[in-house]
Design an enzyme around this catalytic site. Structure first.
Site, PDB file in Angstrom:
ATOM      1  N   CYS A  76       0.836  -1.207   0.000  1.00 32.57           N
ATOM      2  CA  CYS A  76       0.000   0.000   0.000  1.00 32.57           C
ATOM      3  C   CYS A  76       0.871   1.258   0.000  1.00 32.57           C
ATOM      4  O   CYS A  76       1.508   1.585   1.016  1.00 32.57           O
ATOM      5  CB  CYS A  76      -0.920  -0.031   1.215  1.00 32.57           C
ATOM      6  SG  CYS A  76      -1.822   1.496   1.507  1.00 32.57           S
ATOM      7  N   CYS A  79      -0.100   3.964   2.532  1.00 35.91           N
ATOM      8  CA  CYS A  79       0.277   3.549   3.894  1.00 35.91           C
ATOM      9  C   CYS A  79       1.700   3.985   4.214  1.00 35.91           C
ATOM     10  O   CYS A  79       1.998   4.432   5.326  1.00 35.91           O
ATOM     11  CB  CYS A  79       0.165   2.030   4.039  1.00 35.91           C
ATOM     12  SG  CYS A  79      -1.490   1.350   3.805  1.00 35.91           S
TER      13      CYS A  79
END
Length: 315
Positions: A76, A79
């Site tokens: 991700c 993230c």
């Protein structure tokens, strides 16, 4: 703990029941410095990796100090942008928050428990209760604002402990100055259940400094708590059902829904009321919606969706 509705102001539909009583492995470290001498659960640092197996330990810790849960994954990209920001802000708070990092790929039960449909997703735990914060990578300034609101919410529920940040006491005191007098007065009033006095303190703080966002957020939460204090949910729902266009009756149920974490229900009720009222009677409903949007947070997907719906109804 204070009135239980206060712990639910920002709470969403998160079911952690399957993880509460999971057997825990021996503690890997210890945390100290809890306010009032209350024992803290064992965590090695302010930033800790959490698994399905060790989550119960973090739930217990949240009864002493608020815990921010960062749900992320290696693949991700957002993230990787957000996590360093979270770590920086938590570290600067010097033990007033703990950051628990959850790799959703490695811990599917936690991902399911938090209903992590998209990541990064950031949730808090206060006294064992989940408090949704935001989804997606957000700016550092917004992270600071949300964490400030979280600390206020935790204080309302008596969760004011700290963990050992690994810094000398003097350094921690320098980095975390005492609350401004009016904020401290508001906190004291909230713990005493005197929401009117807390609101007056926040209003005075805003009069002296209109840019005080923590006072603005605190005032919104206190006003909500003051409105729902003493309301009976079943009676309020019955009154609202009997009078679909009665604005105060619909407001009461929307407030109770938001205080109980049913954010979408609160927004949907007020949007429907707005749509059904004549144009000259809509102003109060719009103002209440905007107030509730501010409580949940402008970046929350539920707020964004409701704002779009309101704009469509207006234009």
């Amino acid at each position: 703990m204070t009135d239980p509705t206060s712990s639910a102001v920002l709470r969403g539909a998160v079911d952690l029941s399957s993880l509460r009583n999971r057997p825990q492995p021996p503690a890997a470290g210890s945390a100290g410095g809890a306010a009032g001498g209350a024992p803290a659960a064992s965590v090695p640092t302010l930033i800790v990796d959490v698994t399905d197996a060790t989550f119960g330990e973090i739930l217990e810790l949240s009864r002493t100090v608020p815990v921010v849960v960062d749900l992320w994954a290696e693949w991700c990209g957002p993230c990787k942008q957000l996590s360093p920001v979270l770590e920086k802000v938590v570290t600067e708070l010097a033990g007033r928050l703990v950051l628990a990092k959850v790799d959703v790929d490695a811990n599917p039960q936690l991902a399911q428990g938090f209903r992590a449909q998209s990541i990064p997703m950031v949730v808090a735990l206060v006294a064992g209760q989940p408090v949704p914060l935001f989804t997606g990578a957000v700016p550092e300034a917004q992270v600071r604002e949300v964490f400030g609101q979280l600390l206020q919410l935790a204080a309302q529920n008596g969760v004011t402990g700290t963990v050992d940040a690994g810094e000398p006491v003097a350094a921690a005191e320098e980095s975390e100055p005492a609350l401004p007098p009016l904020h401290a007065e508001a906190f004291d009033a909230i713990e005493a259940g005197d929401y009117a006095r807390a609101a007056a303190a926040y209003e005075q703080a805003l009069a002296e400094n209109p840019g005080d966002e923590e006072a603005r957020s605190g005032l919104g939460q206190v006003r909500l708590l003051e409105r729902v204090q003493g309301l009976d949910l079943q009676a309020a729902r019955a009154a609202a059902a009997a009078a679909p266009r009665d604005v105060p009756a619909q407001f009461a149920v929307a407030d109770l829904d938001l205080a109980g974490g049913h954010v979408e229900d609160a927004f949907a009720r007020l949007l429907q009321l707005f749509a059904e009222l004549p144009t000259d009677e809509r102003v109060a409903v719009r103002e209440r919606l905007l107030e509730l949007f501010g409580l949940v947070g402008d970046a929350d997907p539920r707020v964004l969706q409701a704002r779009r719906a309101l704009a469509n109804l207006m234009f």
